[in-house]
Scaffold this motif. Structure first.
Motif, PDB file in Angstrom:
ATOM      1  N   GLN A 153      -9.395 -10.175   0.198  1.00 38.52           N
ATOM      2  CA  GLN A 153     -10.609 -10.717   0.786  1.00 38.52           C
ATOM      3  C   GLN A 153     -11.646  -9.369   0.979  1.00 38.52           C
ATOM      4  O   GLN A 153     -12.583  -9.635   1.481  1.00 38.52           O
ATOM      5  CB  GLN A 153     -10.367 -11.249   2.211  1.00 38.52           C
ATOM      6  CG  GLN A 153      -9.409 -10.341   2.964  1.00 38.52           C
ATOM      7  CD  GLN A 153      -8.072 -10.246   2.854  1.00 38.52           C
ATOM      8  OE1 GLN A 153      -7.479 -10.682   2.022  1.00 38.52           O
ATOM      9  NE2 GLN A 153      -7.287  -9.800   3.888  1.00 38.52           N
ATOM     10  N   ASP A 154     -11.227  -8.167   0.600  1.00 39.51           N
ATOM     11  CA  ASP A 154     -11.978  -7.114   1.021  1.00 39.51           C
ATOM     12  C   ASP A 154     -12.807  -6.671  -0.212  1.00 39.51           C
ATOM     13  O   ASP A 154     -13.903  -5.966  -0.141  1.00 39.51           O
ATOM     14  CB  ASP A 154     -11.074  -5.929   1.301  1.00 39.51           C
ATOM     15  CG  ASP A 154     -10.284  -6.061   2.631  1.00 39.51           C
ATOM     16  OD1 ASP A 154     -11.054  -6.770   3.686  1.00 39.51           O
ATOM     17  OD2 ASP A 154      -9.452  -5.316   3.081  1.00 39.51           O
ATOM     18  N   ILE A 155     -12.633  -7.284  -1.163  1.00 39.91           N
ATOM     19  CA  ILE A 155     -13.483  -7.110  -2.591  1.00 39.91           C
ATOM     20  C   ILE A 155     -14.722  -7.674  -2.619  1.00 39.91           C
ATOM     21  O   ILE A 155     -14.848  -8.971  -2.090  1.00 39.91           O
ATOM     22  CB  ILE A 155     -12.753  -7.598  -3.762  1.00 39.91           C
ATOM     23  CG1 ILE A 155     -11.316  -6.790  -3.966  1.00 39.91           C
ATOM     24  CG2 ILE A 155     -13.359  -7.371  -5.307  1.00 39.91           C
ATOM     25  CD1 ILE A 155     -10.186  -7.429  -5.070  1.00 39.91           C
ATOM     26  N   THR A 156     -15.858  -6.818  -2.585  1.00 44.85           N
ATOM     27  CA  THR A 156     -17.160  -7.255  -2.816  1.00 44.85           C
ATOM     28  C   THR A 156     -17.849  -7.196  -4.166  1.00 44.85           C
ATOM     29  O   THR A 156     -17.779  -8.177  -5.067  1.00 44.85           O
ATOM     30  CB  THR A 156     -18.083  -6.360  -1.810  1.00 44.85           C
ATOM     31  OG1 THR A 156     -17.859  -5.159  -1.951  1.00 44.85           O
ATOM     32  CG2 THR A 156     -17.468  -6.950  -0.374  1.00 44.85           C
ATOM     33  N   LYS A 170       0.974  -1.276  -0.026  1.00 44.21           N
ATOM     34  CA  LYS A 170       0.043  -0.072   0.058  1.00 44.21           C
ATOM     35  C   LYS A 170       0.880   1.217  -0.048  1.00 44.21           C
ATOM     36  O   LYS A 170       0.414   2.279  -0.934  1.00 44.21           O
ATOM     37  CB  LYS A 170      -0.903   0.007   1.290  1.00 44.21           C
ATOM     38  CG  LYS A 170      -1.837   1.285   1.504  1.00 44.21           C
ATOM     39  CD  LYS A 170      -2.754   1.219   2.457  1.00 44.21           C
ATOM     40  CE  LYS A 170      -3.523   2.349   2.186  1.00 44.21           C
ATOM     41  NZ  LYS A 170      -4.555   2.492   3.928  1.00 44.21           N
ATOM     42  N   LEU A 225      -6.457  -2.639  -1.981  1.00 42.46           N
ATOM     43  CA  LEU A 225      -7.641  -3.300  -1.484  1.00 42.46           C
ATOM     44  C   LEU A 225      -6.783  -4.729  -1.000  1.00 42.46           C
ATOM     45  O   LEU A 225      -5.821  -5.201  -1.832  1.00 42.46           O
ATOM     46  CB  LEU A 225      -8.851  -3.498  -2.298  1.00 42.46           C
ATOM     47  CG  LEU A 225      -9.861  -2.480  -2.520  1.00 42.46           C
ATOM     48  CD1 LEU A 225     -10.820  -2.842  -3.520  1.00 42.46           C
ATOM     49  CD2 LEU A 225     -10.518  -1.954  -1.299  1.00 42.46           C
ATOM     50  N   TYR A 226      -7.097  -5.427   0.011  1.00 40.73           N
ATOM     51  CA  TYR A 226      -6.816  -6.863   0.101  1.00 40.73           C
ATOM     52  C   TYR A 226      -7.789  -7.685  -0.631  1.00 40.73           C
ATOM     53  O   TYR A 226      -8.869  -7.251  -0.672  1.00 40.73           O
ATOM     54  CB  TYR A 226      -6.847  -7.087   1.663  1.00 40.73           C
ATOM     55  CG  TYR A 226      -5.723  -6.350   2.560  1.00 40.73           C
ATOM     56  CD1 TYR A 226      -4.543  -6.658   2.419  1.00 40.73           C
ATOM     57  CD2 TYR A 226      -6.305  -5.435   3.518  1.00 40.73           C
ATOM     58  CE1 TYR A 226      -3.742  -5.943   3.080  1.00 40.73           C
ATOM     59  CE2 TYR A 226      -5.289  -4.732   4.061  1.00 40.73           C
ATOM     60  CZ  TYR A 226      -3.972  -4.896   3.859  1.00 40.73           C
ATOM     61  OH  TYR A 226      -3.176  -4.151   4.832  1.00 40.73           O
TER      62      TYR A 226
END
Length: 332
Positions: A213-216, A197, A210-211
């Motif tokens: 796992q944070d993507i939606t 980052k 973004l990590y």
């Protein structure tokens, strides 16, 4: 004169060079200035490239100055040059179709040919290109890795305000971030390492980090996959907008591909390997000639080549941008 040599995987030494012979035909003797450490250098060091041969001198991201030329060379002593580290035959079907980058007989410096992590080395002038005076050495050493990104982005439509995702923020991912930002795109960087980052923000403070796992629900017009792992490739397909494009430059061995989604959403999928020479090199040089393209931001450290062990440790850690070896300085 000294050189680095990889005798076996994980066994690198610094040793005195044998004197180079006088250049013949179109060969050129080059005094190396800088050499960048690449992900492929690390994989060869670790013994993870099946077609690598040992012993081998590493190094393929190389710039230097011509010190001696063969009679058929079109270079002069004192010329600053960048090295093309991948050979081509200009005779096979791929070369004749314009795909020198996938020549049937391609060899690669630092992998299955001796590379250039040395104070001086010899190479055919067909694999060299002149560096303009206005480009500093610190920018010029990025020509080869940046050409990979220039080549990849030529496959897609990139407009101002295009939404671009870069998956994997290693050296190529950082260069892709720089390129897309320079072109006015809205850039999101995706990586598992929090240190990335900071590196991405140094290039463009407006990037989104973004990590995985944070993507939606996020979707993007262009996705560049440069992580080279299965999970990243599989996530990349999910992130492409209908009608958008995915360019894969990472080297994951395999991944599950959502064929129905690709077809129904007309997703364009491209594989991209290295570059076309000299076209992509020339376009990269033009890009680096722009004072507003601050490529030096990708470089984290420039280190004397005698400190190669520490330099490789930094590069392998994943916590830094580009690590450069300095071959200009002598060993006291």
């Amino acid at each position: 004169m000294y050189e680095l040599y990889l005798t076996n995987p994980e066994e690198m030494i610094l040793k005195k060079m044998e004197p180079l012979s006088q250049p013949q035909r179109d060969d050129v003797k080059v005094k190396i200035t800088y050499g960048g450490i690449c992900g492929s250098d690390l994989r060869v060091f670790d013994g993870k490239v099946p077609y690598a041969t040992y012993p081998v001198r590493p190094g393929h991201e190389l710039i230097g100055t011509v010190t001696e030329t063969g009679p058929d060379s079109n270079f002069s002593v004192g010329d600053r040059v960048v090295v093309l580290p991948n050979t081509f035959c200009d005779e096979c079907d791929m070369c004749l179709k314009g795909y020198r980058n996938i020549c049937r007989h391609k060899k690669s410096l630092g992998i299955n040919l001796d590379g250039g992590f040395a104070q001086e080395f010899m190479i055919s002038s067909k694999f060299l290109l002149s560096i303009p005076d206005e480009i500093t050495d610190e920018k010029a050493v990025l020509i080869e890795p940046l050409a990979v990104i220039v080549h990849a982005f030529k496959k897609v439509k990139l407009n101002k305000n295009s939404r671009v995702a870069i998956i994997g923020c290693g050296n190529e991912g950082l260069l892709a971030t720089l390129y897309a930002s320079h072109m006015g795109a809205e850039v999101t960087v995706i990586d598992i390492n929090p240190r990335k980052k900071e590196l991405a923000k140094q290039i463009n403070e407006d990037v989104t980090f973004l990590y995985p796992q944070d993507i939606t629900t996020e979707k993007f017009d262009v996705v560049i996959e440069s992580a080279g792992v299965r999970s990243a490739v599989e996530q990349a397909f999910k992130l492409v907008n209908p009608g958008g494009s995915l360019v894969i430059i990472g080297l994951a061995k395999e991944a599950n591909i959502p064929v129905v989604d690709i077809v129904r959403n007309e997703i364009n999928v491209f594989g991209s390997v290295i570059y076309h020479f000299p076209e992509d090199y020339l376009d990269t040089i033009k890009l680096l000639s722009d004072p507003g393209f601050e490529a030096e931001k990708v470089i984290s450290k420039i280190m004397h080549f005698k400190d190669y062990k520490k330099a490789y440790e930094y590069a392998k850690s994943g916590d830094y941008g580009k690590i450069i070896l300095n071959f200009k300085e002598e060993i006291n």
